[in-house]
Design a protein around this motif. Structure first.
Motif, short mmCIF file in Angstrom:
data_model
loop_
_atom_site.label_atom_id
_atom_site.label_comp_id
_atom_site.label_asym_id
_atom_site.label_seq_id
_atom_site.Cartn_x
_atom_site.Cartn_y
_atom_site.Cartn_z
N ALA A 128 0.83 -1.21 0.00
CA ALA A 128 0.00 0.00 0.00
C ALA A 128 0.86 1.26 0.00
O ALA A 128 0.58 2.22 -0.73
CB ALA A 128 -0.93 -0.01 1.21
N MET A 129 1.93 1.26 0.80
CA MET A 129 2.77 2.44 0.90
C MET A 129 3.63 2.64 -0.36
O MET A 129 3.96 3.77 -0.72
CB MET A 129 3.64 2.38 2.15
N LEU A 130 3.98 1.54 -1.03
CA LEU A 130 4.69 1.67 -2.30
C LEU A 130 3.83 2.42 -3.31
O LEU A 130 4.32 3.21 -4.12
CB LEU A 130 5.06 0.28 -2.86
N GLU A 131 2.53 2.18 -3.25
CA GLU A 131 1.62 2.84 -4.18
C GLU A 131 1.36 4.30 -3.81
O GLU A 131 1.15 5.14 -4.67
CB GLU A 131 0.29 2.08 -4.24
N LYS A 132 1.40 4.60 -2.50
CA LYS A 132 1.09 5.96 -2.05
C LYS A 132 2.32 6.86 -1.93
O LYS A 132 2.21 8.08 -2.07
CB LYS A 132 0.36 5.90 -0.70
N MET A 133 3.49 6.29 -1.66
CA MET A 133 4.68 7.11 -1.45
C MET A 133 5.54 7.23 -2.71
O MET A 133 6.62 7.83 -2.68
CB MET A 133 5.52 6.54 -0.29
N PHE A 134 5.06 6.63 -3.82
CA PHE A 134 5.71 6.79 -5.12
C PHE A 134 4.64 7.31 -6.09
O PHE A 134 3.48 6.88 -6.02
CB PHE A 134 6.28 5.47 -5.61
N PRO A 135 4.99 8.25 -6.96
CA PRO A 135 3.99 8.85 -7.86
C PRO A 135 3.27 7.81 -8.71
O PRO A 135 3.88 6.85 -9.18
CB PRO A 135 4.82 9.78 -8.73
N VAL A 140 3.97 13.31 -10.98
CA VAL A 140 5.36 13.52 -10.55
C VAL A 140 5.43 13.84 -9.07
O VAL A 140 6.50 14.19 -8.55
CB VAL A 140 6.03 14.66 -11.36
N ILE A 141 4.29 13.71 -8.37
CA ILE A 141 4.25 13.98 -6.93
C ILE A 141 3.52 12.84 -6.23
O ILE A 141 2.40 12.48 -6.61
CB ILE A 141 3.54 15.31 -6.63
N SER A 305 12.75 4.42 -18.02
CA SER A 305 12.75 5.69 -17.29
C SER A 305 12.31 5.48 -15.85
O SER A 305 11.38 4.71 -15.57
CB SER A 305 11.84 6.71 -17.97
N LEU A 306 13.00 6.16 -14.94
CA LEU A 306 12.70 6.07 -13.51
C LEU A 306 12.22 7.43 -13.02
O LEU A 306 12.80 8.46 -13.36
CB LEU A 306 13.94 5.65 -12.72
N ASN A 307 11.16 7.43 -12.23
CA ASN A 307 10.63 8.65 -11.64
C ASN A 307 11.12 8.71 -10.20
O ASN A 307 10.75 7.87 -9.38
CB ASN A 307 9.10 8.61 -11.69
N MET A 308 11.97 9.69 -9.86
CA MET A 308 12.59 9.69 -8.54
C MET A 308 12.85 11.10 -8.02
O MET A 308 12.98 12.05 -8.80
CB MET A 308 13.90 8.90 -8.58
N PRO A 309 12.92 11.24 -6.69
CA PRO A 309 13.19 12.56 -6.10
C PRO A 309 14.66 12.94 -6.33
O PRO A 309 15.54 12.09 -6.26
CB PRO A 309 12.89 12.37 -4.62
N LYS A 310 14.88 14.21 -6.57
CA LYS A 310 16.24 14.68 -6.80
C LYS A 310 17.00 14.81 -5.48
O LYS A 310 18.21 14.60 -5.41
CB LYS A 310 16.22 16.02 -7.53
N GLN A 311 16.27 15.15 -4.41
CA GLN A 311 16.91 15.37 -3.12
C GLN A 311 17.35 14.05 -2.48
O GLN A 311 16.54 13.14 -2.29
CB GLN A 311 15.97 16.11 -2.17
#
Length: 353
Positions: A128-135, A140-141, A305-311
């Motif tokens: 569940a958290m993989l789905e909610k804490m990754f866009p 992109v959010i 392509s990977l969607n990831m935070p820059k920070q």
């Protein structure tokens, strides 16, 4: 003092009431269970009326392969009614002793079930958290974020995120590999780590080793640094984070049929979680060969392509959160293994062979 009795005493029926024992009489012969409801039983199972002591005795019979030995030689593995009824078991004459033995093992079973339930809950939470804490796809959010982070995630190709993308065959031709790498079944300079070893926690009992010459030849897949392993022939989609200090052998190299990836600039723990997520897994499925054994290659993998935070701080916090869930799951699995081993040992010691 104990006595021997035939299972015929413990009535075998075509119906079963809640609490009755259920035994498989066809493959897998001997598997045991209990019914929580009143039922009518079909072919392939037998219902037995007996107490917890009888149930645990039959669990031991199954573990000792008693029924499989009876069924040996049959075209279709099975035991018949007479064989079940004719089985001789050792039973304490004192009913109170039967009760205490049964309760002891019932408590162990409850502990196993409790830990299995915790694993199920943690696994569901992780999903569940993989789905909610990754866009989600097209976003992109993430839906849920740690405090202090608001920037949109960025897309990068996997080959840009991971400076190292290599495998066993990168060392040279098959002829070169055959000349320089010899598998050994006794401890040597280094262990050849296979994805099956990572999957079962190195408990297969059939480890593979290589000498110093092979280890040096396979330097590209040396597991001396934190990295991620992706099986690319069979079991595609599995993701393993390798921490050198957690490996059981001092020197280790990766075996064939897997790709080693490593980032020197991003958090590898976070990336291992990212690769378990729905977005990457769906993209990976598109490059997996649909014919024959599942497989994919490094060239196509690098283009995903990977969607990831820059920070890096957000990467680190996400990695730490999901690592904690994984550690809890591993902890409960370890507890189950210990309880099962204890139960097996006590079945051997508390029941007459």
């Amino acid at each position: 003092m104990g006595c021997t009795k035939s299972l015929d005493k413990y009535k075998k029926t075509k119906t079963a009431q809640a609490g009755d024992l259920i035994m498989s009489v066809r493959a897998p012969v001997g598997a045991m269970g209990k019914t929580a409801y009143d039922i009518v039983i079909g072919r392939g199972v037998a219902a037995i009326k007996g107490n917890e002591f009888i149930y645990q005795t039959l669990v031991k019979y199954d573990a000792d392969r008693y029924w499989k030995k009876l069924a040996a030689g049959s075209t279709f593995e099975s035991v018949n009614s007479n064989e079940v009824k004719g089985a001789i078991i050792n039973v304490p004459q004192d009913i109170e002793e039967q009760k205490k033995i049964g309760e002891y093992f019932l408590n162990l079973d409850h502990l196993i079930t409790l830990n299995q339930q915790k694993i199920t809950l943690l696994t569901k939470l992780k999903k569940a958290m993989l789905e909610k804490m990754f866009p989600k796809k097209g976003s992109v959010i993430p839906e849920i974020r740690f405090n202090g982070f608001a920037n949109a995630w960025e897309q990068q190709k996997l080959g840009e995120v991971f400076e190292t993308v290599t495998d066993y065959v990168a060392a040279g031709s098959f002829a070169d590999l055959a000349e320089n790498v010899v598998y050994r079944d006794t401890p040597n300079y280094a262990q050849l780590v296979r994805t099956t070893d990572l999957k079962n926690g190195f408990h297969s009992g059939s480890n593979v080793y290589v000498d110093k010459k092979a280890f040096d030849f396979l330097y590209r897949v040396n597991l001396d640094k934190e990295c991620i392993i992706l099986p690319n022939i069979g079991n595609c989609g599995e993701v393993y984070l390798v921490i050198p200090d957690d490996l059981p052998y001092k020197h280790n190299v990766l075996g064939p049929n897997a790709i080693l990836i490593r980032s020197d600039t991003s958090d590898n723990v976070f990336l291992s979680i990212l690769l378990q997520g729905k977005d990457f897994q769906e993209k990976l499925s598109l490059i997996i060969s649909p014919n024959g054994q599942t497989k994919f290659n490094k060239t196509e993998l690098k283009q995903i392509s990977l969607n990831m935070p820059k920070q890096s701080d957000e990467q680190h916090q996400l990695g730490a959160y999901f690592s904690q869930l994984d550690r809890l799951i591993t902890l409960h699995r370890s507890k189950i293994d210990k309880i099962k081993n204890m139960k097996k040992a006590m079945l051997d010691q508390m029941f007459i062979q």
